[in-house]
Design an enzyme around this catalytic site. Structure first.
Site, PDB file in Angstrom:
ATOM      1  N   HIS A   1      -9.164   3.327  -2.132  1.00 34.37           N
ATOM      2  CA  HIS A   1      -7.770   2.996  -1.866  1.00 34.37           C
ATOM      3  C   HIS A   1      -7.206   2.155  -3.013  1.00 34.37           C
ATOM      4  O   HIS A   1      -7.164   0.923  -2.929  1.00 34.37           O
ATOM      5  CB  HIS A   1      -7.706   2.233  -0.541  1.00 34.37           C
ATOM      6  CG  HIS A   1      -6.350   1.848  -0.069  1.00 34.37           C
ATOM      7  ND1 HIS A   1      -5.170   2.292  -0.643  1.00 34.37           N
ATOM      8  CD2 HIS A   1      -5.957   1.016   0.960  1.00 34.37           C
ATOM      9  CE1 HIS A   1      -4.141   1.769  -0.009  1.00 34.37           C
ATOM     10  NE2 HIS A   1      -4.589   0.985   0.962  1.00 34.37           N
TER      11      HIS A   1
ATOM     12  N   CYS B   1       0.813  -1.223   0.000  1.00 37.24           N
ATOM     13  CA  CYS B   1       0.000   0.000   0.000  1.00 37.24           C
ATOM     14  C   CYS B   1       0.845   1.272   0.000  1.00 37.24           C
ATOM     15  O   CYS B   1       0.351   2.329  -0.373  1.00 37.24           O
ATOM     16  CB  CYS B   1      -0.926   0.015   1.211  1.00 37.24           C
ATOM     17  SG  CYS B   1      -2.120  -1.331   1.239  1.00 37.24           S
TER      18      CYS B   1
END
Length: 378
Positions: free
Chosen positions: A333, A89
């Site tokens: 995201h 991420c």
């Protein structure tokens, strides 16, 4: 840091963020990345031949060096090399940090960011055993067993251990949606967004997602848990890029920007990966010589409301200072891009909107890592 050794972000762009399987589902990862790379070149006024390198974060792509394919698709000369970064991420923010290092090492201009198409990511399988069929796996491991804990469960446990209640999580998630929807509808994001695939604005924010509605969501990862689909980020498609240039190039271009004061990357317990941004923030602030109370704009990746609140509590950071125009809980995201989206958001607030001052971006990553960056308007 002296101006002569500076790395300066002078232009930014991102796609609208789409919910996986929806508006951007027909676009491959390079089809998301190429438009933002081209837009950043145009916004910075760069000659494509002046670009020394392209660095993009990506987690789930098809291989083949996503950054290289994207750079060529954007029309960059074949002489411009490209590197794909995978820090899960945190890949997009790691790519921007690497670009700053390259510039300090002598490069004049580096394009950096990230891209993710969860919708078109290839399916992978383990090789068959004993003549059986290949077995598809849902994700690659974040750590060796038994530390390989699913992100949702890990952050549910983090919230419990930090004493973050379900009510706080739902209230924070509702705030993120409310503020992101208001900013989107007021045109605040328009200057940073490059329309792609017919999508002109972020798909996910919901102004009407109230605490009362969120309270009806069941626990998502364990029966007694507090993390739900409503107070977690969405799986998303999107891309973001920035132009990082030397002080000399910045002066030549005559553009305002963000000087990268410091960056930091840390490792933490892989069973509590969401905590990774805490020591990363502390180290980046220490390296910048700037205490947290001097930071004007704070952008933390909102993977889970409980995770963000646990980190804020540990940092003694008022959550109302975080993502004041909404964050990933509302926007989504797109894993490999999200860290770069944070830098785009800092640029928009500190430079494009004229707020000025210091900014902080930070993000946690699967496997127990964190990346943070401190910037100042210049």
């Amino acid at each position: 840091m002296g101006v002569d050794g500076s790395a300066v972000v002078v232009a930014v762009a991102r796609t609208p963020i789409g919910t996986a399987g929806h508006a951007l589902a027909g676009l491959s990862v390079e089809q998301l990345a190429a438009p933002v790379l081209g837009s950043v070149i145009d916004r910075a006024g760069l000659d494509p031949h002046d670009v020394d390198e392209v660095v993009l974060g990506n987690c789930l792509g098809p291989g083949g060096n996503v950054a290289r394919v994207s750079a060529l698709a954007a029309g960059l000369p074949s002489s411009v090399p490209a590197l794909t970064v995978d820090r899960q991420c945190a890949s997009g923010l790691a790519a921007v940090g690497l670009a700053a290092h390259l510039v300090r090492g002598g490069a004049s201009a580096v394009l950096a960011g990230g891209a993710e198409s969860a919708s078109t990511a290839p399916w992978r399988s383990w090789p068959p055993e004993d003549g059986g069929e290949p077995v598809r796996y849902e994700r690659a491991p974040f750590a060796p067993a038994p530390a390989d804990v699913d992100m949702g469960l890990a952050n549910d446990l983090l919230a419990e251990e930090a004493g973050v209640t379900r009510e706080r999580q739902d209230a924070y998630a509702a705030r993120s949606h409310r503020q992101a929807a208001a900013a989107r509808d007021a045109g605040v994001f328009d200057r940073e967004v490059v329309p792609v695939g017919g999508l002109t604005r972020d798909e996910r924010p919901r102004a009407g997602l109230t605490v009362e509605r969120l309270s009806r969501f069941p626990a998502a990862f364990r029966p007694e848990g507090t993390v739900t689909a409503g107070n977690s980020c969405g799986v998303s498609d999107g891309a973001a890029a920035v132009a990082v240039v030397s002080a000399e190039m910045s002066q030549r271009l005559g553009l305002p920007g963000l000087r990268v004061l410091s960056s930091a990357t840390v490792g933490v317990d892989p069973t509590r990966p969401g905590r990774g941004l805490v020591p990363a923030v502390r180290l980046a602030l220490e390296r910048a010589g700037a205490p947290l109370d001097r930071i004007d704009v704070v952008e933390l990746n909102e993977a889970f409301a409980g995770q963000v609140l646990a980190c804020c509590d540990e940092l003694d950071l008022d959550p109302d200072r975080v993502c004041v125009e909404g964050g990933a809980l509302a926007l989504g995201h797109p894993w490999g891009a999200s860290g770069a989206v944070l830098v785009v958001r800092l640029f928009s607030q500190l430079v494009a909107q004229g707020a000025g001052g210091l900014g902080l971006a930070a993000i946690a990553a699967g496997g127990g890592q964190g990346v943070a960056m401190v910037v100042e308007s210049c």
